[in-house]
Design a protein around this motif. Sequence first.
Motif, PDB file in Angstrom:
ATOM      1  N   PRO A  83      -6.845   7.145   4.576  1.00 24.32           N
ATOM      2  CA  PRO A  83      -6.814   5.868   5.291  1.00 24.32           C
ATOM      3  C   PRO A  83      -6.542   4.685   4.359  1.00 24.32           C
ATOM      4  O   PRO A  83      -7.012   4.658   3.212  1.00 24.32           O
ATOM      5  CB  PRO A  83      -8.221   5.767   5.889  1.00 24.32           C
ATOM      6  N   VAL A  84      -5.797   3.733   4.860  1.00 26.86           N
ATOM      7  CA  VAL A  84      -5.582   2.497   4.107  1.00 26.86           C
ATOM      8  C   VAL A  84      -6.868   1.690   4.062  1.00 26.86           C
ATOM      9  O   VAL A  84      -7.268   1.196   3.014  1.00 26.86           O
ATOM     10  CB  VAL A  84      -4.434   1.678   4.733  1.00 26.86           C
ATOM     11  N   GLY A 119      -4.627   5.116  14.488  1.00 25.04           N
ATOM     12  CA  GLY A 119      -3.260   5.026  14.022  1.00 25.04           C
ATOM     13  C   GLY A 119      -2.859   3.570  13.860  1.00 25.04           C
ATOM     14  O   GLY A 119      -3.593   2.642  14.234  1.00 25.04           O
ATOM     15  N   PHE A 120      -1.673   3.374  13.310  1.00 19.95           N
ATOM     16  CA  PHE A 120      -1.273   1.999  12.984  1.00 19.95           C
ATOM     17  C   PHE A 120      -1.180   1.116  14.225  1.00 19.95           C
ATOM     18  O   PHE A 120      -1.632  -0.046  14.217  1.00 19.95           O
ATOM     19  CB  PHE A 120       0.073   2.022  12.252  1.00 19.95           C
ATOM     20  N   ASP A 121      -0.643   1.624  15.334  1.00 22.64           N
ATOM     21  CA  ASP A 121      -0.513   0.797  16.535  1.00 22.64           C
ATOM     22  C   ASP A 121      -1.877   0.406  17.085  1.00 22.64           C
ATOM     23  O   ASP A 121      -2.103  -0.749  17.474  1.00 22.64           O
ATOM     24  CB  ASP A 121       0.296   1.541  17.596  1.00 22.64           C
ATOM     25  N   ARG A 146       3.031   5.577   5.295  1.00 22.28           N
ATOM     26  CA  ARG A 146       1.891   5.174   6.116  1.00 22.28           C
ATOM     27  C   ARG A 146       1.196   6.400   6.706  1.00 22.28           C
ATOM     28  O   ARG A 146       1.828   7.237   7.359  1.00 22.28           O
ATOM     29  CB  ARG A 146       2.386   4.259   7.222  1.00 22.28           C
ATOM     30  N   PRO A 147      -0.102   6.575   6.498  1.00 22.53           N
ATOM     31  CA  PRO A 147      -0.792   7.760   7.017  1.00 22.53           C
ATOM     32  C   PRO A 147      -0.964   7.674   8.530  1.00 22.53           C
ATOM     33  O   PRO A 147      -1.073   6.596   9.107  1.00 22.53           O
ATOM     34  CB  PRO A 147      -2.147   7.707   6.305  1.00 22.53           C
ATOM     35  N   LYS A 148      -1.010   8.852   9.180  1.00 21.12           N
ATOM     36  CA  LYS A 148      -1.262   8.867  10.616  1.00 21.12           C
ATOM     37  C   LYS A 148      -2.643   8.332  10.935  1.00 21.12           C
ATOM     38  O   LYS A 148      -2.836   7.582  11.889  1.00 21.12           O
ATOM     39  CB  LYS A 148      -1.096  10.297  11.145  1.00 21.12           C
ATOM     40  N   GLN A 149      -3.632   8.739  10.149  1.00 22.69           N
ATOM     41  CA  GLN A 149      -4.976   8.178  10.295  1.00 22.69           C
ATOM     42  C   GLN A 149      -5.032   6.917   9.436  1.00 22.69           C
ATOM     43  O   GLN A 149      -5.506   6.930   8.307  1.00 22.69           O
ATOM     44  CB  GLN A 149      -6.021   9.203   9.882  1.00 22.69           C
ATOM     45  N   PHE A 150      -4.535   5.857  10.002  1.00 24.80           N
ATOM     46  CA  PHE A 150      -4.265   4.652   9.221  1.00 24.80           C
ATOM     47  C   PHE A 150      -5.537   3.958   8.752  1.00 24.80           C
ATOM     48  O   PHE A 150      -5.614   3.477   7.622  1.00 24.80           O
ATOM     49  CB  PHE A 150      -3.430   3.688  10.067  1.00 24.80           C
ATOM     50  N   ALA A 151      -6.559   3.888   9.614  1.00 27.17           N
ATOM     51  CA  ALA A 151      -7.783   3.177   9.261  1.00 27.17           C
ATOM     52  C   ALA A 151      -8.972   3.819   9.958  1.00 27.17           C
ATOM     53  O   ALA A 151      -8.852   4.321  11.088  1.00 27.17           O
ATOM     54  CB  ALA A 151      -7.683   1.710   9.651  1.00 27.17           C
ATOM     55  N   GLU A 152     -10.118   3.806   9.291  1.00 22.07           N
ATOM     56  CA  GLU A 152     -11.363   4.241   9.908  1.00 22.07           C
ATOM     57  C   GLU A 152     -12.202   2.998  10.172  1.00 22.07           C
ATOM     58  O   GLU A 152     -12.553   2.269   9.245  1.00 22.07           O
ATOM     59  CB  GLU A 152     -12.115   5.210   8.993  1.00 22.07           C
ATOM     60  N   PHE A 212       0.843  -1.182   0.000  1.00 25.01           N
ATOM     61  CA  PHE A 212       0.000   0.000   0.000  1.00 25.01           C
ATOM     62  C   PHE A 212       0.890   1.246   0.000  1.00 25.01           C
ATOM     63  O   PHE A 212       1.749   1.401   0.870  1.00 25.01           O
ATOM     64  CB  PHE A 212      -0.899   0.028   1.233  1.00 25.01           C
ATOM     65  N   VAL A 213       0.670   2.112  -0.986  1.00 22.76           N
ATOM     66  CA  VAL A 213       1.397   3.379  -1.067  1.00 22.76           C
ATOM     67  C   VAL A 213       0.360   4.491  -1.008  1.00 22.76           C
ATOM     68  O   VAL A 213      -0.470   4.629  -1.914  1.00 22.76           O
ATOM     69  CB  VAL A 213       2.225   3.483  -2.358  1.00 22.76           C
ATOM     70  N   SER A 214       0.391   5.270   0.070  1.00 23.77           N
ATOM     71  CA  SER A 214      -0.635   6.280   0.285  1.00 23.77           C
ATOM     72  C   SER A 214      -0.164   7.644  -0.175  1.00 23.77           C
ATOM     73  O   SER A 214       1.015   7.999  -0.047  1.00 23.77           O
ATOM     74  CB  SER A 214      -1.003   6.336   1.769  1.00 23.77           C
ATOM     75  N   ALA A 215      -1.109   8.423  -0.710  1.00 23.13           N
ATOM     76  CA  ALA A 215      -0.848   9.807  -1.093  1.00 23.13           C
ATOM     77  C   ALA A 215      -1.584  10.697  -0.100  1.00 23.13           C
ATOM     78  O   ALA A 215      -2.811  10.709  -0.070  1.00 23.13           O
ATOM     79  CB  ALA A 215      -1.327  10.069  -2.513  1.00 23.13           C
TER      80      ALA A 215
END
Length: 568
Positions: free
Chosen positions: A480-481, A521-523, A507-513, A473-476
Amino acid sequence: MTIKRWWLPAMALMLPAALAARDFLPMPAGVRDGEVVELQCGRTYVGELSLANRRDVVVRTAGRCGKAVLTTARPVAGWRRDPAQVGVWSAELESRPTQLELDGRFVPLAHHPNPPQAWLRGESRDPRELKTILPHPDLEGATVVWRAADWLIQTRPITRYDGRVLVLAPGDDEGFGLLPKTEFYVEGKRWMIDSAGEWAWEDGQIFLRTPDGKSPEGRVRASPRSRAVDASGSTGVHIAGVRIAGATLAIDGTDSRGLRVTDTEIDNSGEEAILAGTGTRIERIHVRGSVQNGIRANDDVRDVRITDSRFDDIGMLGMPRRSKGAIVFEHARDVIVQRNQFSNAGYIAIRVFRDAVVTDNVIERACLRLADCGGIYTFARDRQPLNVSIERNRISELNGRSSYAIYLDDFANGVSVIANQLVDNPGGLQLHNGFDNQIVGNAFVNSRHEHILFNETAKFASVAGNRVRENRFVSAGDVPVYRLWSHFGGANVGRFAVFTDNEYKARPKQFAEVEGYGMLGFDDWRSRIGAESGARAARAASASASSPASSGSAAGASAGGAPPKLAR
């Protein structure tokens, strides 16, 4: 085997002298089983080629001066300036055509308003009435074209207009009629010819405004609603190395068996380029332009192969109309779609059903006119396994917020999505109520809204058992991923999928909704969803320890909610 060369004298077809009659010949007639029909290179054959119920017939071009052309479009002659409209020409034409070509190019029917993106708005409280104000009273016999859903455009004739209300003729809208607030346009009347390159037919006359202002004499052909090749019910027919132009339906293979179409060009189709039958083989064809669809098949069709072909501007001719896609197999089974190229599709590029293989295709710019759309689309409302492989395709530059490079809709299950490149799209992949699918080794690059959407809208918990592993996954930007949405709140999201060994670049800070948790976040994603086991996850955890990703609110998913779903 009998070879018949259809090199007939031009005088066999009565045409005006200005139309260079030497270039036009009548369509071959009386074709028998087992014949090879050779058409003269560089010549145009007008009418319908009847191969219905024929066996083992070959139709091909003879000579090297260019493909023979088959068309249903007939020349229109006797043009004169229209005294009532500056820049408009008229000619007598007994019946209303469905399509018009000027200098070999598709000419759109006159319409109001002009721009494809500027639709009118009306109100409806009755299935046959649309309240609106239009600039001209003459609308009886015109057509209203309206957007019934994001993915559906409907049409009906107008029977009356009283200055405030359009009254429509009865019709079957398949449950998708006028909306309380309806977007629409009207078409087909002479007064609507207000731009170059538009036409209309009224009272036995055709009216046309040419782009260059010059006379259309010798330049115009009109098509009735018709087929160029009727191969319905045939067995073993082979159409090779010809060009088919300006037909409502270029090749009708309904109920055929073993139809082959190779090295053939199909231009400016109205409803379909090809209706395929069981055992159809389509190789190295080029379909350029259609009002609605490219290749379709009836629901009982089996064993179709479409390879090494190209599809441009499908569903893109004229103003927006109802389109189902460039290749559409709604319930046909055992289909292979391989090594094809698609550009500029009004709706879906490839739609398949059960026992299908979709591999090594290139799709650029689909979903240009209709939304809730996929570059590659499949669904399983019966909830039975699809056994579909979607592998090594490249899909890019789709249009619209609710468009996804790969769209697994309506309980899709048993689908393998492997090693695809999904680049610069609104969304990478949507699973709508889908379960037991494999998403492995794909590249999701620069999706504008999310890379993967899990969307649970069924009346029961349905999304489960999916596997998402070894993807890149490459985010712009801060996109969210993943988005995990459910009508049941956050109780079910943990069973949506197992996430293993995926790689995340930028990797975006807001990784997933995530429903019930909000932005994570990712963690927090790893701890709450139990995601990302494996070697790549260990490396990601190490990187995150030195540069921790921030966590979002746990107040629930975004206020926007899941996009509404309508039955197709």
